[in-house]
Design a protein around this motif. Sequence first.
Motif, mmCIF file in Angstrom:
data_model
loop_
_atom_site.group_PDB
_atom_site.id
_atom_site.type_symbol
_atom_site.label_atom_id
_atom_site.label_comp_id
_atom_site.label_asym_id
_atom_site.label_seq_id
_atom_site.Cartn_x
_atom_site.Cartn_y
_atom_site.Cartn_z
ATOM 1 N N ARG A 9 7.119 3.097 14.557
ATOM 2 C CA ARG A 9 6.285 2.820 13.391
ATOM 3 C C ARG A 9 6.664 3.747 12.247
ATOM 4 N NH1 ARG A 9 3.639 -1.990 14.404
ATOM 5 N NH2 ARG A 9 2.869 -2.005 16.570
ATOM 6 N N LEU A 10 6.518 3.255 11.033
ATOM 7 C CA LEU A 10 6.789 4.082 9.864
ATOM 8 C C LEU A 10 5.640 3.908 8.882
ATOM 9 C CD1 LEU A 10 8.915 5.976 8.624
ATOM 10 C CD2 LEU A 10 9.817 4.015 7.383
ATOM 11 N N ASP A 11 4.913 4.985 8.649
ATOM 12 C CA ASP A 11 3.784 4.952 7.716
ATOM 13 C C ASP A 11 4.249 5.583 6.409
ATOM 14 O OD1 ASP A 11 1.348 4.797 6.535
ATOM 15 O OD2 ASP A 11 0.475 6.505 7.607
ATOM 16 N N LEU A 12 4.607 4.735 5.432
ATOM 17 C CA LEU A 12 5.119 5.242 4.156
ATOM 18 C C LEU A 12 4.461 4.450 3.013
ATOM 19 C CD1 LEU A 12 7.064 7.251 2.861
ATOM 20 C CD2 LEU A 12 8.855 5.497 2.997
ATOM 21 N N PRO A 13 3.222 4.830 2.657
ATOM 22 C CA PRO A 13 2.471 4.085 1.633
ATOM 23 C C PRO A 13 2.957 4.397 0.211
ATOM 24 C CG PRO A 13 1.191 5.957 2.369
ATOM 25 C CD PRO A 13 2.448 5.952 3.196
ATOM 26 N N PRO A 76 8.714 -2.668 7.571
ATOM 27 C CA PRO A 76 8.084 -1.926 8.692
ATOM 28 C C PRO A 76 8.118 -2.668 10.021
ATOM 29 C CG PRO A 76 6.724 -1.835 6.719
ATOM 30 C CD PRO A 76 7.791 -2.838 6.437
ATOM 31 N N ASP A 77 8.368 -3.972 10.014
ATOM 32 C CA ASP A 77 8.411 -4.748 11.253
ATOM 33 C C ASP A 77 9.818 -4.868 11.818
ATOM 34 O OD1 ASP A 77 5.651 -5.248 11.243
ATOM 35 O OD2 ASP A 77 5.910 -6.925 9.839
ATOM 36 N N LEU A 137 5.311 12.499 0.921
ATOM 37 C CA LEU A 137 5.126 11.345 1.795
ATOM 38 C C LEU A 137 6.417 10.992 2.525
ATOM 39 C CD1 LEU A 137 2.897 9.056 -0.473
ATOM 40 C CD2 LEU A 137 2.223 10.180 1.658
ATOM 41 N N GLN A 140 6.980 13.597 5.224
ATOM 42 C CA GLN A 140 6.049 13.367 6.327
ATOM 43 C C GLN A 140 6.513 12.183 7.177
ATOM 44 O OE1 GLN A 140 1.989 12.909 5.035
ATOM 45 N NE2 GLN A 140 1.245 12.341 7.063
ATOM 46 N N ALA A 141 6.963 11.117 6.527
ATOM 47 C CA ALA A 141 7.415 9.932 7.250
ATOM 48 C C ALA A 141 8.680 10.212 8.053
ATOM 49 C CB ALA A 141 7.659 8.782 6.263
ATOM 50 N N TYR A 145 8.874 9.964 12.057
ATOM 51 C CA TYR A 145 9.894 9.102 12.669
ATOM 52 C C TYR A 145 10.694 9.896 13.698
ATOM 53 C CZ TYR A 145 14.266 6.409 12.905
ATOM 54 O OH TYR A 145 15.376 5.720 13.340
ATOM 55 N N GLN A 148 8.896 10.374 16.971
ATOM 56 C CA GLN A 148 8.947 9.203 17.842
ATOM 57 C C GLN A 148 10.290 9.110 18.560
ATOM 58 O OE1 GLN A 148 6.867 5.548 16.089
ATOM 59 N NE2 GLN A 148 7.066 6.852 14.269
#
Length: 408
Positions: A9-13, A76-77, A137, A140-141, A145, A148
């Motif tokens: 998963r990658l949370d990068l808003p 992200p998918d 951000l 952090q991403a 990553y 994981q």
Amino acid sequence: MGTSVRLIRLDLPIEGAKGMATALREFVPEIAREAVRQVQHELPSYVQPHDARYAEGLLLAVEYAIGHFIDLMADPDTPSAEVLEFWRNIGVGEAAEGRSLDPWQAAMRIGAGVAVRRLTEESERLGQPVTAGTIALVAQAVFAYLDQLAVVVADGHSEAAARSAGELQGHRRRLLDLLVGSPAPQHGAIKERARAAEWTLPRTVAAVALHDLGGTTQRPMLPTEVLLGLHLDEPSLILPDPGGPRRGQMLTAGLKGWLVSVGPAVEITELGKSLRWARQALDLARQGMIRHEEPIIAEQHVPLILMMQDRELAERFTARKLAPLIKARPSQRERLAETLLASLECGFNATEVASRLEMHAQTIRYRLRQLETLFGTSIYDPAERLELHMALHVWLSIRPESESDPEG
């Protein structure tokens, strides 16, 4: 796949992350090369500069990680199965090299730092809106990553290490079976098995017979050079260089809850003999005929082991040889037997016997006069002394508990 991570998963808003990723994709190979150079500079021992294939593999891994991160920025998918398998195999490779994951994790942190800096620089150069918040951000991403990936690598590493340990344990069991088997093995076969088991051939060895006393028994905690045979019907182990320092203390500390009998030191092709003798002493200890507060040394009980090959014959011999002693008062028998045994072993030196039994020499002389009254001067006859010595060992071991002298 046996990994605990199924999808990265990658949370990068960040607004415009897809466009940023598209613009940055062409810089991935260059950023990867810079990251590898930084790792080579800070961790030269990890990179193995003389191994071109390893350096090439490291570059591929870093480029793959950065490229996949960019793909996730764009979508992200993005599927992760192939990437997960790649990094799991990295962990397998590190285990095969015999390395912990600490150097790998350090290298990836260095590479991640370079990646964050260069991705930010290239975004600014391309006119992308980059603020301090955006940089935070992205950093952090990137490190999330990397965390994981670390889980996947650790899964591969632990699985490979466990498999390797199991294979090595199998080799060591087969080596032990060969060494204590019949007929005695040849040196060539021993060397081949020892090499597979990663076991250094010692100059001498001793077999150790074990019996689980139950209750507080623990799995043996012994150095890796000791071969464990807990899989055998009669558990045992092989002790290299038994004459080495602190071997007794090592067995006592590492075999809590076990009854332990150490066979004689022998050449490696004669371990079957050492184990047979160790088991004979162990059997006598289990019958209560040998004290076993500490590891039993089989060679210290040779008279008893020899005599008890045929218990009925030994008892008949003892009853005949010690008849005068057995006819004495019960309160005298044990103390006189112990005095006679010590006297035989000390050459009838009253002072030495007194020191061994922690008594006054005059007491020992008095008891010797009692023994002369019972046996006559035959106790001093060289031809009689060996038989007396063996008979006393047997009698002191097998006498009824009721004959033990509480005052002795």
